[in-house]
Design an enzyme around this catalytic site. Structure first.
Site, PDB file in Angstrom:
ATOM      1  N   HIS A  18      25.188  55.150  30.570  1.00 48.42           N
ATOM      2  CA  HIS A  18      25.130  55.267  28.917  1.00 48.42           C
ATOM      3  C   HIS A  18      25.170  55.860  28.271  1.00 48.42           C
ATOM      4  O   HIS A  18      26.020  57.099  27.534  1.00 48.42           O
ATOM      5  CB  HIS A  18      25.051  53.501  28.502  1.00 48.42           C
ATOM      6  CG  HIS A  18      25.311  52.541  28.757  1.00 48.42           C
ATOM      7  ND1 HIS A  18      24.520  51.212  29.714  1.00 48.42           N
ATOM      8  CD2 HIS A  18      26.708  51.891  28.597  1.00 48.42           C
ATOM      9  CE1 HIS A  18      24.646  50.532  30.068  1.00 48.42           C
ATOM     10  NE2 HIS A  18      25.301  50.921  29.093  1.00 48.42           N
ATOM     11  N   LYS A  42      28.280  37.540  29.097  1.00 49.74           N
ATOM     12  CA  LYS A  42      27.703  37.907  30.234  1.00 49.74           C
ATOM     13  C   LYS A  42      26.419  37.613  30.733  1.00 49.74           C
ATOM     14  O   LYS A  42      25.513  37.947  31.576  1.00 49.74           O
ATOM     15  CB  LYS A  42      27.561  40.059  30.460  1.00 49.74           C
ATOM     16  CG  LYS A  42      29.086  40.296  30.867  1.00 49.74           C
ATOM     17  CD  LYS A  42      28.572  41.898  30.327  1.00 49.74           C
ATOM     18  CE  LYS A  42      30.200  42.690  30.218  1.00 49.74           C
ATOM     19  NZ  LYS A  42      30.079  44.055  30.347  1.00 49.74           N
ATOM     20  N   ARG A  94      34.416  53.989  33.691  1.00 51.73           N
ATOM     21  CA  ARG A  94      33.882  54.676  35.556  1.00 51.73           C
ATOM     22  C   ARG A  94      34.867  54.293  35.975  1.00 51.73           C
ATOM     23  O   ARG A  94      36.158  55.483  36.629  1.00 51.73           O
ATOM     24  CB  ARG A  94      33.234  52.958  35.800  1.00 51.73           C
ATOM     25  CG  ARG A  94      31.713  53.366  34.875  1.00 51.73           C
ATOM     26  CD  ARG A  94      31.542  51.873  34.779  1.00 51.73           C
ATOM     27  NE  ARG A  94      31.918  50.927  34.433  1.00 51.73           N
ATOM     28  CZ  ARG A  94      31.360  49.838  33.528  1.00 51.73           C
ATOM     29  NH1 ARG A  94      29.939  50.002  34.636  1.00 51.73           N
ATOM     30  NH2 ARG A  94      31.680  49.074  33.515  1.00 51.73           N
ATOM     31  N   SER A 132      25.224  47.903  34.490  1.00 53.17           N
ATOM     32  CA  SER A 132      24.020  47.343  34.841  1.00 53.17           C
ATOM     33  C   SER A 132      24.355  46.082  35.412  1.00 53.17           C
ATOM     34  O   SER A 132      22.602  45.950  35.726  1.00 53.17           O
ATOM     35  CB  SER A 132      24.080  46.685  33.125  1.00 53.17           C
ATOM     36  OG  SER A 132      24.082  47.965  32.355  1.00 53.17           O
TER      37      SER A 132
HETATM   38  P1  ADP Z   1      28.096  47.449  31.691  1.00 53.88           P
HETATM   39  O1  ADP Z   1      29.084  47.210  31.828  1.00 53.88           O
HETATM   40  O2  ADP Z   1      27.426  48.735  32.466  1.00 53.88           O
HETATM   41  O3  ADP Z   1      27.871  46.205  31.405  1.00 53.88           O
HETATM   42  P2  ADP Z   1      28.420  47.877  28.776  1.00 53.88           P
HETATM   43  O4  ADP Z   1      28.949  46.518  29.026  1.00 53.88           O
HETATM   44  O5  ADP Z   1      26.948  47.529  28.369  1.00 53.88           O
HETATM   45  O6  ADP Z   1      27.885  48.124  30.387  1.00 53.88           O
HETATM   46  O7  ADP Z   1      29.708  48.858  28.475  1.00 53.88           O
HETATM   47  C1  ADP Z   1      29.498  50.017  28.090  1.00 53.88           C
HETATM   48  C2  ADP Z   1      30.347  51.141  27.569  1.00 53.88           C
HETATM   49  O8  ADP Z   1      29.696  51.764  28.183  1.00 53.88           O
HETATM   50  C3  ADP Z   1      31.785  50.742  28.600  1.00 53.88           C
HETATM   51  O9  ADP Z   1      32.861  51.565  27.876  1.00 53.88           O
HETATM   52  C4  ADP Z   1      31.639  51.090  29.976  1.00 53.88           C
HETATM   53  O10 ADP Z   1      33.175  51.471  30.430  1.00 53.88           O
HETATM   54  C5  ADP Z   1      31.416  52.170  29.525  1.00 53.88           C
HETATM   55  N1  ADP Z   1      30.253  52.566  31.035  1.00 53.88           N
HETATM   56  C6  ADP Z   1      28.960  51.375  31.378  1.00 53.88           C
HETATM   57  N2  ADP Z   1      28.499  52.593  32.572  1.00 53.88           N
HETATM   58  C7  ADP Z   1      29.020  53.476  32.535  1.00 53.88           C
HETATM   59  C8  ADP Z   1      28.733  54.518  33.354  1.00 53.88           C
HETATM   60  N3  ADP Z   1      28.171  54.048  34.348  1.00 53.88           N
HETATM   61  N4  ADP Z   1      29.508  55.223  33.115  1.00 53.88           N
HETATM   62  C9  ADP Z   1      30.413  55.267  32.157  1.00 53.88           C
HETATM   63  N5  ADP Z   1      30.890  54.418  31.227  1.00 53.88           N
HETATM   64  C10 ADP Z   1      30.228  53.450  31.166  1.00 53.88           C
END
Ligand code: ADP
Length: 164
Positions: A18, A42, A94, A132
């Site tokens: 992030h 989630k 990702r 996460s």
């Molecule tokens: P997670 O899927 O890890 O619970 P979030 O729902 O908080 O994360 O994701 C928020 C944004 O951050 C989304 O656009 C998600 O694709 C992006 N994101 C999460 N992890 C990564 C990563 N390792 N690399 C690039 N973008 C990411």
């Protein structure tokens, strides 16, 4: 014109993938609003207040480059993006697995608001696989999460899973 981006997510907790995306977004934005979803299907490990506090700490080093605001939100992403004055929504990509979901979501969002564009950024290869849910599992099972999160996030994570 002030270039404002809205980066929505659960951030439970914020990790190096992030913050990598935030670091890239602030290269072309004047202000980034990090939207932390209040209601998430989630079942978050951290409360909203904790997710906000953790994110505040983690983005601190990036504040030299642009204004970064942490903004808890509920409701439609497009509505909130407009409320905060964003011209763009920032998302991270990702693996290919993210693509299908993001593709559908963006196509729908375009129908809801034609003026706001979604931009996709890719993290450094070292951070691309981070997620996460897996980081929480690794911490719960006693693995080392130092490479995945900041020191502050690591301490909070270890405290949460009772390993500190
Ligand atoms: P997670 O899927 O890890 O619970 P979030 O729902 O908080 O994360 O994701 C928020 C944004 O951050 C989304 O656009 C998600 O694709 C992006 N994101 C999460 N992890 C990564 C990563 N390792 N690399 C690039 N973008 C990411």
């Amino acid at each position: 014109m002030t270039r404002i981006g809205f980066y929505p997510g659960t951030f439970d907790p914020i990790h190096n993938g992030h913050t990598d995306i935030i670091g890239r977004a602030v290269k072309f934005l004047d202000k980034l609003v990090l939207g932390i979803a209040i209601n998430t299907g989630k079942g978050p490990m951290f409360s909203l207040d904790e997710r906000v506090a953790i994110a505040e700490e983690a983005v601190q080093p990036l504040r030299a480059k642009a204004e970064i605001v942490i903004h808890p939100y509920e409701g439609l992403t497009m509505h909130v993006a407009r409320e905060v004055g964003a011209q763009v929504i920032v998302r991270g990509l990702r693996a290919v697995a993210d693509f299908e979901f993001e593709f559908q979501m963006t196509a729908m969002n375009q129908q809801l608001d034609r003026e706001i564009e979604t931009v996709f950024l890719m993290a450094d290869p070292r951070h691309q696989a981070l997620n996460s849910r897996l980081i929480k599992e690794i911490a719960q099972l006693g693995g080392d999460v130092s490479k995945f999160v900041s020191d502050g996030v690591k301490s909070r994570l270890l405290a949460k899973v009772g390993r500190q």
